[in-house]
Design a protein around this motif. Structure first.
Motif, PDB file in Angstrom:
ATOM      1  N   PRO A 384       0.841  -1.256   0.028  1.00  0.00           N
ATOM      2  CA  PRO A 384      -0.055  -0.111  -0.034  1.00  0.00           C
ATOM      3  C   PRO A 384       0.877   1.181   0.135  1.00  0.00           C
ATOM      4  CG  PRO A 384      -0.045  -1.185   2.160  1.00  0.00           C
ATOM      5  CD  PRO A 384       0.741  -2.027   1.162  1.00  0.00           C
ATOM      6  N   LEU A 385       0.594   1.902  -0.997  1.00  0.00           N
ATOM      7  CA  LEU A 385       1.272   3.551  -0.895  1.00  0.00           C
ATOM      8  C   LEU A 385       0.359   4.544  -0.775  1.00  0.00           C
ATOM      9  CD1 LEU A 385       3.675   2.696  -3.968  1.00  0.00           C
ATOM     10  CD2 LEU A 385       4.408   2.785  -1.495  1.00  0.00           C
ATOM     11  N   PRO A 386       0.772   5.643  -0.304  1.00  0.00           N
ATOM     12  CA  PRO A 386      -0.093   6.825  -0.004  1.00  0.00           C
ATOM     13  C   PRO A 386      -0.455   7.346  -1.385  1.00  0.00           C
ATOM     14  CG  PRO A 386       1.898   7.295   0.474  1.00  0.00           C
ATOM     15  CD  PRO A 386       2.227   5.949   0.058  1.00  0.00           C
ATOM     16  N   GLU A 387      -1.741   8.061  -1.464  1.00  0.00           N
ATOM     17  CA  GLU A 387      -2.041   8.561  -2.675  1.00  0.00           C
ATOM     18  C   GLU A 387      -1.634   9.820  -3.032  1.00  0.00           C
ATOM     19  OE1 GLU A 387      -3.703   8.847  -0.044  1.00  0.00           O
ATOM     20  OE2 GLU A 387      -4.325  10.978   0.214  1.00  0.00           O
ATOM     21  N   LYS A 389      -1.341  13.659  -3.361  1.00  0.00           N
ATOM     22  CA  LYS A 389      -1.919  15.008  -2.816  1.00  0.00           C
ATOM     23  C   LYS A 389      -2.044  15.887  -3.923  1.00  0.00           C
ATOM     24  CE  LYS A 389      -0.651  15.446   1.436  1.00  0.00           C
ATOM     25  NZ  LYS A 389      -0.008  14.494   2.170  1.00  0.00           N
ATOM     26  N   ASP A 390      -2.637  16.872  -3.900  1.00  0.00           N
ATOM     27  CA  ASP A 390      -2.439  17.764  -4.983  1.00  0.00           C
ATOM     28  C   ASP A 390      -1.139  18.404  -4.987  1.00  0.00           C
ATOM     29  OD1 ASP A 390      -5.889  19.067  -4.453  1.00  0.00           O
ATOM     30  OD2 ASP A 390      -4.919  17.545  -5.800  1.00  0.00           O
ATOM     31  N   SER A 391      -0.490  18.572  -3.919  1.00  0.00           N
ATOM     32  CA  SER A 391       0.970  19.378  -3.672  1.00  0.00           C
ATOM     33  C   SER A 391       1.710  18.333  -4.356  1.00  0.00           C
ATOM     34  CB  SER A 391       1.106  19.574  -2.236  1.00  0.00           C
ATOM     35  OG  SER A 391       1.101  18.272  -1.714  1.00  0.00           O
ATOM     36  N   TYR A 513       8.680  16.780   5.960  1.00  0.00           N
ATOM     37  CA  TYR A 513       9.446  16.128   7.166  1.00  0.00           C
ATOM     38  C   TYR A 513      10.846  15.973   6.780  1.00  0.00           C
ATOM     39  CZ  TYR A 513       4.467  15.043   8.078  1.00  0.00           C
ATOM     40  OH  TYR A 513       3.129  15.217   8.174  1.00  0.00           O
ATOM     41  N   TYR A 554       5.854   8.175   3.390  1.00  0.00           N
ATOM     42  CA  TYR A 554       5.141   7.606   4.331  1.00  0.00           C
ATOM     43  C   TYR A 554       6.083   6.396   5.071  1.00  0.00           C
ATOM     44  CZ  TYR A 554       1.373   4.607   6.332  1.00  0.00           C
ATOM     45  OH  TYR A 554       0.454   4.019   7.183  1.00  0.00           O
ATOM     46  N   TYR A 555       6.752   5.441   4.237  1.00  0.00           N
ATOM     47  CA  TYR A 555       7.393   4.427   4.882  1.00  0.00           C
ATOM     48  C   TYR A 555       8.915   5.187   5.085  1.00  0.00           C
ATOM     49  CZ  TYR A 555       3.714   1.096   3.414  1.00  0.00           C
ATOM     50  OH  TYR A 555       2.618   0.718   3.302  1.00  0.00           O
ATOM     51  N   THR A 570       5.271   6.559   8.924  1.00  0.00           N
ATOM     52  CA  THR A 570       5.060   7.731  10.065  1.00  0.00           C
ATOM     53  C   THR A 570       3.975   7.654  10.785  1.00  0.00           C
ATOM     54  OG1 THR A 570       3.830   8.777   8.089  1.00  0.00           O
ATOM     55  CG2 THR A 570       6.345   9.241   8.351  1.00  0.00           C
ATOM     56  N   ASP A 571       2.836   6.879  10.630  1.00  0.00           N
ATOM     57  CA  ASP A 571       1.804   7.166  11.606  1.00  0.00           C
ATOM     58  C   ASP A 571       1.649   5.686  12.630  1.00  0.00           C
ATOM     59  OD1 ASP A 571      -0.875   6.361   9.073  1.00  0.00           O
ATOM     60  OD2 ASP A 571       1.073   5.136   9.659  1.00  0.00           O
TER      61      ASP A 571
ATOM     62  N   LEU B 115       0.414  11.024  11.478  1.00  0.00           N
ATOM     63  CA  LEU B 115       1.243  10.975  12.528  1.00  0.00           C
ATOM     64  C   LEU B 115       0.753   9.792  13.419  1.00  0.00           C
ATOM     65  CD1 LEU B 115       2.079  14.458  13.303  1.00  0.00           C
ATOM     66  CD2 LEU B 115       3.494  12.830  12.109  1.00  0.00           C
ATOM     67  N   PRO B 116       1.475   9.201  14.368  1.00  0.00           N
ATOM     68  CA  PRO B 116       0.787   8.247  15.432  1.00  0.00           C
ATOM     69  C   PRO B 116       0.024   9.022  16.320  1.00  0.00           C
ATOM     70  CG  PRO B 116       3.146   8.094  15.305  1.00  0.00           C
ATOM     71  CD  PRO B 116       2.933   9.253  14.453  1.00  0.00           C
TER      72      PRO B 116
END
Lengths: 755, 228
Positions: A384-387, A389-391, A513, A554-555, A570-571, B115-116
């Motif tokens: 899974p990869l992040p979609e 964004k407009d930026s 980041y 993201y990863y 990151t989350d 973020l977490p």
């Protein structure tokens, strides 16, 4: 004297007794014999086994004889008599065995006497004598010729229980093997010489681990000079360890001891070795080989010394052939189709194509033209990869525009190099990273700070504080500029937070980041909008040597002293994947351009390619002679370049798992490797203050494609490093620790001035 | 960088000569001269620590003299405490195998900065505003500047946290008690794309005091989800 149930139990009981007698120095052996016979717990289990196979019975017989000899040697005549009577052995063959065995034991097995050639000869003659007799209770003596490992020799039998041979004889075994190998044909000698190093280290470690300090030291003194020069650092570490307690803290050596060293030997050489070891009854070496080495046999010509040298050097030997056979999807993911808006700025670039009236959007020129899936590329949703964004889409459009203005590099069109020198760093600059669009540079320092600089004239701005934010007009057009604080705008910002030197830095692809990893075992995520630390990822409890964001964001991965690489998102405050397998610290981690694979370079001198989906190690590349400090994937995803402390850059074909080329030239550790944007040039930067450019196109063109190479993994390296080297550029006194090609193929280099 | 010439070995004390030899045996040839001093200080500290520990163990075992076993025990305990080594390989392989079995989590789209959960981030404010005691009412309609004072560091989840970049802003004033109204402004992300900013301001209408109840504001649900 208790009665014995049946003859088969005897050997097992004897085993028990033997270990008992060994253990207690003064015991009443007759009593011990009597006491244990009725209650031998091992016997019931092993009766079945010994009943089933004749070979096992012969082993037991031999064990029995060995015990007999042992008792005789220790002058326990009464016990020996009892044993012989009960075992039902014939006197004369026993005596013949016994006397020879006695001579044997007197000659060699005593730990007090040093190993001597005379005893070796006596062992050999007695062994041949034993096989010559081949009568009586041991018709299975013939099994010795067939390759059985056991012999009527107490030390061998002892080795089956405590896994050690006689320490005094190790020197003899080793020099015997050395003599043999020096006497074989040239073509086999190179291959069999591979045995020296692992055998040496394993025998030394066995001696140390079993507390034979004196013998270990003598063994080391005698033979450490014979080893290959590239093992020198390992030997130095070994020389400092002479006690078992010294080994306790060194996980690498403990792992080395328990893992198998892999050797690739041709069938002919292997047969030669096997025949020699068995005809000489030199089975202790054979035992050690079987226990600690994994010999990967291939059919074909024996390899030459140079071939072997190029592939060897790692702490785990070479890679087994099947380790490099898994399918790797090294192709790139399809780029998303983005509509490039036709606006006035683009007119000059698109003059030849379209008039402003043309409404048809320009298709993405980066994506593949065909709709078919590249067979070597992973599925889009494999991980899974992040979609976008407009930026991110805006970013991609900028990227494409820059790509049209990119300079095509080649041997006759070398890039210009712009060097960013960090002054007043006093050897404290430990990590550098540059954003993809080359607008920001970050440096990690030994004083635990991270500093970010703006490369462009535009200053760095942080978002205003909460109180100020409340005062701005949120409905205005330029709210995004208003939230930025002009008062504290500056060329550089300092980020405080780590507890130790910062060893790795990585910008996120969207420039929001920054990641940094440090000796304090944490990885920190910093926001580049507020210039504060957002998250502290704790997982490694030991220094983390490298961190990198994935090309899609993201990863990110981290690798450190605890020999595992981790994949994080990151989350998530805990890692998603752990990649364990290296024997020593992981010094470098890099994502593949399609974000599906991860390459790690380690201090055990191997490079491994891991699959992020399931954590499997798909490729093991050996050949470096020192810890690997830099890795770079080619932009097309097919090749990997690695640089180490030995000053060599090695190029690997990921699809086939082979070494393609070896680039010599640097004289010191290579800390920076980067391919140009289209993969035509490879730039390498090193501690010897130089940046060297290599012709990547030519190196990858010369790949041999015959099946033999692919099947056996042999490499035939062409010795043309010099031809591939396009240029060497020396800085005054600044080691190069980072390289970066801008989107237009200008090469940026970074390092700390070190006068 | 280079290093200045070292003092000739003859004039160095014996300990220093031994240390130089150890460095040479371990293959370290280039080092600054002060490294010897540092290593000797470390050696001294380590040895005295071990011997002190060993004395304690010996007295515990009611022995009059410290013997080799005490030293061995002292070394082992220190090793487990200060000089830990990474876990063994088979343990790591087992942990990795378990971890790698779970599939990679799907990524929720359009969630702003990923973020977490807040309690694992460092985004909580490390200050808390002190509520003022005096209840004198100022003239109506005037917004007084809040007096900030740094309270104790609070990590309780009820303290407002900075989830996204600038999420909530609270202005404590000293006025009549009335719950401050909160106005949220969400800037449409699709227009600008780069930043998702949620600015909430406390519209102080009139004379609202900060009562202690505002401190214990309701805890937001999204602070506590475990995105695993």
């Amino acid at each position: 004297m208790a009665a014995v149930q049946d003859g088969q139990i005897e050997p097992e009981s004897e085993k028990e007794i033997k270990s008992e007698t060994l253990n207690d120095a003064t015991g009443n052996h007759a009593a011990a014999v009597g006491g244990l016979l009725p209650s031998s717990p091992v016997s019931t289990a092993s009766v079945g086994a010994s009943n089933s196979s004749k070979a096992a019975a012969s082993e037991d017989q031999q064990t029995l004889l060995a015990v007999l000899q042992f008792l005789k040697r220790n002058k326990l005549v009464e016990s020996a008599d009892i044993l012989r009577r009960e075992a039902g052995l014939l006197e004369e063959s026993d005596d013949a065995q016994g006397s020879e065995g006695g001579r044997d034991e007197l000659g060699g097995a005593s730990a007090d006497e040093g190993g001597e050639a005379a005893s070796l000869f006596s062992r050999v003659t007695s062994a041949t004598g034993a096989s010559g007799i081949a009568t009586g209770p041991a018709p299975s003596k013939a099994t010795v010729a067939q390759g059985s490992e056991d012999q009527p020799d107490v030390s061998v039998v002892l080795s089956a229980y405590s896994q050690q041979g006689d320490p005094a004889l190790y020197q003899m075994y080793y020099s015997g093997l050395k003599k043999f190998i020096e006497s074989v044909l040239d073509c086999h000698r190179a291959e069999l010489s591979q045995l020296f190093y692992p055998l040496f280290v394993h025998m030394y470690l066995e001696l140390v681990y079993n507390n034979h300090e004196q013998e270990a030291k003598e063994f080391f003194e005698k033979f450490h000079g014979d080893q290959e020069c590239y093992y020198r650092d390992d030997l130095r570490v070994l020389s400092g360890m002479s006690k078992k307690e010294h080994m306790r803290g060194n996980e690498t050596l403990l792992d080395f001891r328990t893992s198998k060293f892999v050797l690739r030997i041709s069938r002919d050489s292997y047969q030669l070795l096997k025949r020699h070891l068995q005809e000489r009854q030199n089975n202790q070496i054979w035992n050690i080989i079987q226990e600690h080495l994994y010999i990967d046999i291939f059919d074909g010509m024996p390899r030459s010394k140079s071939q072997i040298d190029s592939m060897s050097g790692s702490l785990a030997g070479e890679a087994k052939r099947e380790a490099n056979k898994a399918k790797v999807f090294y192709g790139l993911l399809k780029e998303p189709e983005i509509e490039v808006p036709l606006d006035d700025e683009d007119e000059e670039a698109e003059n030849e194509e379209g008039k402003p009236k043309k409404k048809k959007p320009k298709k993405d020129s980066m994506g593949s033209k065909s709709k078919k899936q590249d067979p070597n590329a992973p599925q889009q949703n494999r991980i899974p990869l992040p979609e976008l964004k407009d930026s991110d889409k805006l970013d991609k459009i900028m990227y494409m525009k820059e790509a049209t203005k990119r300079i095509r590099l080649g041997p006759d069109n070398l890039p210009s190099i712009c060097f960013y020198t960090f002054l007043n760093a006093y050897q404290g600059l430990t990590a550098v990273d540059i954003t993809d669009d080359s607008s920001l540079i970050a440096g990690g320092f030994a004083d635990s700070t991270v500093r970010v600089w703006s490369v462009t004239p535009r200053k760095l701005r942080a978002v205003k504080s909460a109180t100020d934010l409340s005062l701005i007009d949120k409905e205005s057009e330029d709210v995004l500029e208003r939230i930025m604080d002009e008062k504290t705008a500056s060329e550089s910002k300092i980020l405080y937070g780590h507890n130790g030197p910062v060893y790795g830095i990585s910008f996120s692809p969207d420039r929001n980041y920054l990641l940094s990893c440090s000796e304090d075992g944490t990885v920190r995520l910093w926001s580049l909008q507020t210039f504060t630390c957002l998250v502290c990822y704790k997982g490694h409890n030991y220094p983390v040597w490298d961190v990198q964001f994935s090309p899609h964001g993201y990863y990110f991965t981290s690798g450190g002293h605890d020999r595992v690489a981790r994949l994080w998102a990151t989350d998530h405050y805990q890692p998603l994947r752990m990649f364990a397998g290296h024997l020593a610290d992981i010094t470098c981690t890099r994502f593949h351009p399609n974000s599906n694979y991860l390459a790690t370079g380690s201090a055990d001198r191997t490079v491994r390619l891991w699959d992020i989906l399931n954590g499997n190690c798909n490729r093991i590349f050996t050949g470096h002679k020192g810890p690997i400090h830099s890795l770079a994937f080619s932009p097309n995803g097919k090749f990997l370049a690695s640089g180490a402390t030995d000053g060599r850059v090695l190029l690997w074909d990921i699809g086939r798992g082979l070494m393609i080329e070896e680039l010599n030239g640097h004289t010191d550790t290579i800390y920076a490797l980067k391919f140009s944007r289209d993969g035509e040039i490879l730039a390498s930067g090193s501690m010897d203050n130089t940046v060297r450019l290599w012709d990547a196109v030519k190196a990858f063109d010369d790949i041999e494609t015959d099946d033999f190479t692919a099947a056996t993994g042999h490499v035939h390296l062409s010795e043309n490093s010099l031809e591939l080297q396009l240029g060497t550029y020396t800085s005054k006194s600044t080691p190069v620790i980072h390289l970066h090609f801008t989107r237009r193929n200008l090469l940026l280099a970074a390092g700390g001035y070190n006068p | 960088g280079g290093f200045s010439k070292m003092a000739s070995p003859k004039t160095l004390p014996k300990d220093a000569q031994v240390m130089i030899q150890i460095l040479k045996d371990m293959g370290i040839t280039e080092y600054e001269p002060r490294v010897i001093n540092q290593m000797l200080e470390f050696t001294y500290r380590y040895v005295t620590t071990i011997i002190e520990d060993a004395k304690i163990y010996a007295t515990h075992a009611k022995k009059s003299n410290v013997d080799a076993d005490d030293i061995r025990l002292a070394i082992q305990c220190r090793m487990d405490q200060s000089f830990t080594s990474p876990p063994p390989r088979d343990f790591l392989l087992e942990v990795a195998r378990q971890k790698n079995q779970t599939p990679l989590p799907l990524i929720k789209p359009y969630t702003g900065p990923r973020l977490p959960p807040d309690r694992y981030c460092l985004t909580a404010p490390n200050y808390r505003l002190k509520s003022l005691q005096k209840k004198t009412s100022s003239s109506a309609g005037r917004i007084t500047v809040p007096r900030l004072s740094v309270g104790a560091v609070s990590s309780r989840p009820s303290t407002p946290t900075l989830g996204e970049l600038m999420r909530k802003l609270y202005v404590y004033t000293t006025s009549t008690p009335s719950t401050p109204t909160v106005q949220n402004v969400l800037i449409n992300p699709s227009l600008i794309g780069s930043k998702n900013i949620l600015i909430t301001t406390n519209m102080v209408s009139q004379n609202s005091t900060s009562d202690s109840s505002t401190l214990k504001r309701k805890h937001e649900e999204d602070d506590d989800y475990d995105a695993l």
